[in-house]
Design a protein around this motif. Structure first.
Motif, short mmCIF file in Angstrom:
data_model
loop_
_atom_site.label_atom_id
_atom_site.label_comp_id
_atom_site.label_asym_id
_atom_site.label_seq_id
_atom_site.Cartn_x
_atom_site.Cartn_y
_atom_site.Cartn_z
N SER A 129 8.35 0.97 -9.31
CA SER A 129 7.33 0.52 -8.09
C SER A 129 6.58 -0.76 -8.87
O SER A 129 6.59 -0.84 -9.73
CB SER A 129 6.52 1.59 -7.79
OG SER A 129 5.50 1.98 -8.89
N PRO A 130 6.44 -1.82 -7.81
CA PRO A 130 5.35 -2.95 -8.40
C PRO A 130 4.11 -2.20 -8.52
O PRO A 130 3.70 -1.20 -7.66
CB PRO A 130 5.30 -3.69 -6.92
CG PRO A 130 5.74 -2.91 -5.90
CD PRO A 130 6.67 -1.72 -6.31
N ALA A 131 3.33 -2.90 -9.54
CA ALA A 131 1.76 -2.49 -9.83
C ALA A 131 0.95 -2.54 -8.66
O ALA A 131 0.13 -2.07 -8.62
CB ALA A 131 1.55 -3.38 -11.05
N ALA A 189 0.95 -1.45 0.07
CA ALA A 189 0.00 -0.06 -0.05
C ALA A 189 0.95 1.34 -0.06
O ALA A 189 0.35 2.55 -0.43
CB ALA A 189 -1.04 -0.05 1.37
N GLN A 190 2.15 1.27 0.29
CA GLN A 190 2.87 2.48 0.35
C GLN A 190 3.76 2.47 -0.93
O GLN A 190 4.49 3.54 -0.90
CB GLN A 190 4.25 1.98 1.48
CG GLN A 190 3.61 2.04 2.95
CD GLN A 190 4.59 1.34 3.87
OE1 GLN A 190 5.83 1.18 3.33
NE2 GLN A 190 4.25 1.09 4.90
N GLY A 191 3.22 1.69 -1.98
CA GLY A 191 3.76 1.95 -3.20
C GLY A 191 5.31 1.90 -3.32
O GLY A 191 5.95 0.96 -2.51
N ALA A 195 10.14 -4.64 -11.94
CA ALA A 195 9.89 -3.84 -10.35
C ALA A 195 10.97 -4.05 -9.26
O ALA A 195 11.68 -5.00 -9.52
CB ALA A 195 8.30 -4.36 -10.06
N GLY A 196 11.33 -2.83 -9.03
CA GLY A 196 12.22 -3.07 -7.96
C GLY A 196 13.76 -2.76 -8.48
O GLY A 196 14.50 -2.45 -8.07
#
Lengths: 275, 114
Positions: free
Chosen positions: A207-209, A45-47, A197-198
């Protein structure tokens, strides 16, 4: 016998064609679990800050005196101000519009369309003879900020109604949009936010989707303005030099529907601040 | 006269063993680093480029990774023809760079052998 074979055939082929969003979601979770084995699900949730500890520190410092605070105050005032006919936003929404953002977007079977929170705000305005607001920035971000704030901590609850082929098809189109390569740079959303991602793109971490829909609207430090999720989608398409679908266009609503379904169960934490 | 011919021969040899002068390579380097051009640094470690990404491999020992310069050029032109899943944009095919600019970039990348 012939009709029986046809019947069996239809069952098999329809089950093959039948998309399974819950299976998609599980696959996405498993995928990220493999790349970020230490990361608890709730942290998505923190992106990007969930996976970028340096940026997370400065983000947390900024959140102590959040730059979206003025928008939030103004949003509360706008939300409570009656329209000319005396009605208010609260009259248009369940629970008077408080702590409900987690239920958007949803599929409206009657209208045969995806209702996002932003589109519901404008529908409320039109119903009360107020002009629709532009979707990417400005006043709507303030109202969204207030509604998101009252919904903090609520868990995303995106529902694809059973037996609605249209709802499923809207989800499927959002998913296809997510994975479709486009633009001069030939990227899909997934090229960056799944496949890489990462990783670092220049000095930024991708960022992860998963969790992309949790924290809107966001105050962007690079523009010094509040922006909506769809404005961010538009910026992404601009960056990859692709045609820019408009905020709240069917394509971007479908994308939001897909991403939001993937993020089911994550806590909302908007409004937020982003670089 | 003999001395002059010697100088000429030397110049010719230099030109042949160093087909691209440093100045030519600097055009390619600039195109490779520029964000609105090649922007190779977005994904690759290159030479002394600052804040490189790590999506693709570091661009070094290039001539041990490609047999010919043409192979390298084909990859930069359209990497999707070798791997449809690649993250690398098709720089020539999608006209991100002009054919001329692709050649400059190829010259520069080909020179990265340390």
């Amino acid at each position: 016998m012939k009709s029986f074979c046809l019947f069996i055939y239809l069952i098999i082929s329809s089950s093959l064609a039948w998309a399974d969003p819950e299976q998609d979601r599980k696959q996405i979770l498993d995928f990220y679990q493999q790349i970020f084995p230490q990361l608890p699900l709730a942290d998505y949730a923190q992106g990007v800050y969930a996976i970028d500890s340096d940026a997370k520190k400065s983000w947390q410092a900024i959140e102590e005196f959040p730059p979206y605070e003025f928008a939030l105050e103004e949003g509360k005032e706008l939300f409570n101000r009656p329209f000319n006919n005396g009605a208010r936003y609260a009259d248009c929404f369940p629970n008077k519009g408080i702590a409900i953002a987690q239920n958007y977007p949803y599929w409206d079977e009657q209208k045969q369309s995806i209702i996002t929170l932003a589109s519901a705000i404008n529908a409320c305005r039109l119903q009360n003879q107020a002009p629709a607001l532009p979707y990417a920035q400005g006043e709507i971000t303030k109202i969204l900020a207030y509604m998101a704030f009252t919904s903090r901590g609520q868990l995303i609850n995106t529902i694809i109604p059973e037996h609605s082929q249209q709802a499923l098809s809207a989800y499927e189109q959002g998913k296809a949009y997510f994975y479709r390569r486009r633009g001069q740079l030939n990227f899909s959303c997934a090229s960056c936010h799944v496949d890489n991602a990462g990783k670092f793109i220049r000095s930024e971490i991708l960022s992860p989707a998963l969790g992309h829909t949790t924290h809107w609207p966001a105050y962007r430090l690079n523009t010094g303005e509040m922006g909506t999720l769809h404005r961010r989608f538009m910026d992404c398409n601009k960056l990859i030099r692709a045609p820019i679908d408009a905020a709240q266009s069917p394509a971007l609503r479908q994308l939001e529907f897909f991403l939001s379904y993937m993020a089911n169960g994550l806590a909302l934490n908007g409004p937020s601040t982003r670089k | 006269m003999k001395k002059l011919a010697g100088l000429f021969l030397l110049a010719l040899m230099t030109a042949c063993t160093h087909p691209k002068t440093q100045q030519d390579l600097s055009i390619g380097k600039q195109l490779s680093f520029q964000r609105n051009k090649g922007n190779c640094l977005a994904c690759h470690v290159i030479d002394d480029g600052e804040a490189p990404g790590n999506i693709g491999p570091a661009l070094q020992h290039i001539q041990t990774r490609f047999t010919t310069k043409e192979e390298l050029k084909a990859l930069i032109w359209d990497a999707t023809q070798f791997n449809p899943q690649t993250s690398m944009p098709p720089f020539g095919k999608n006209k991100i760079l002009t054919p001329d600019e692709v050649d400059h970039v190829v010259d520069y990348i080909w020179s990265l052998n340390r």
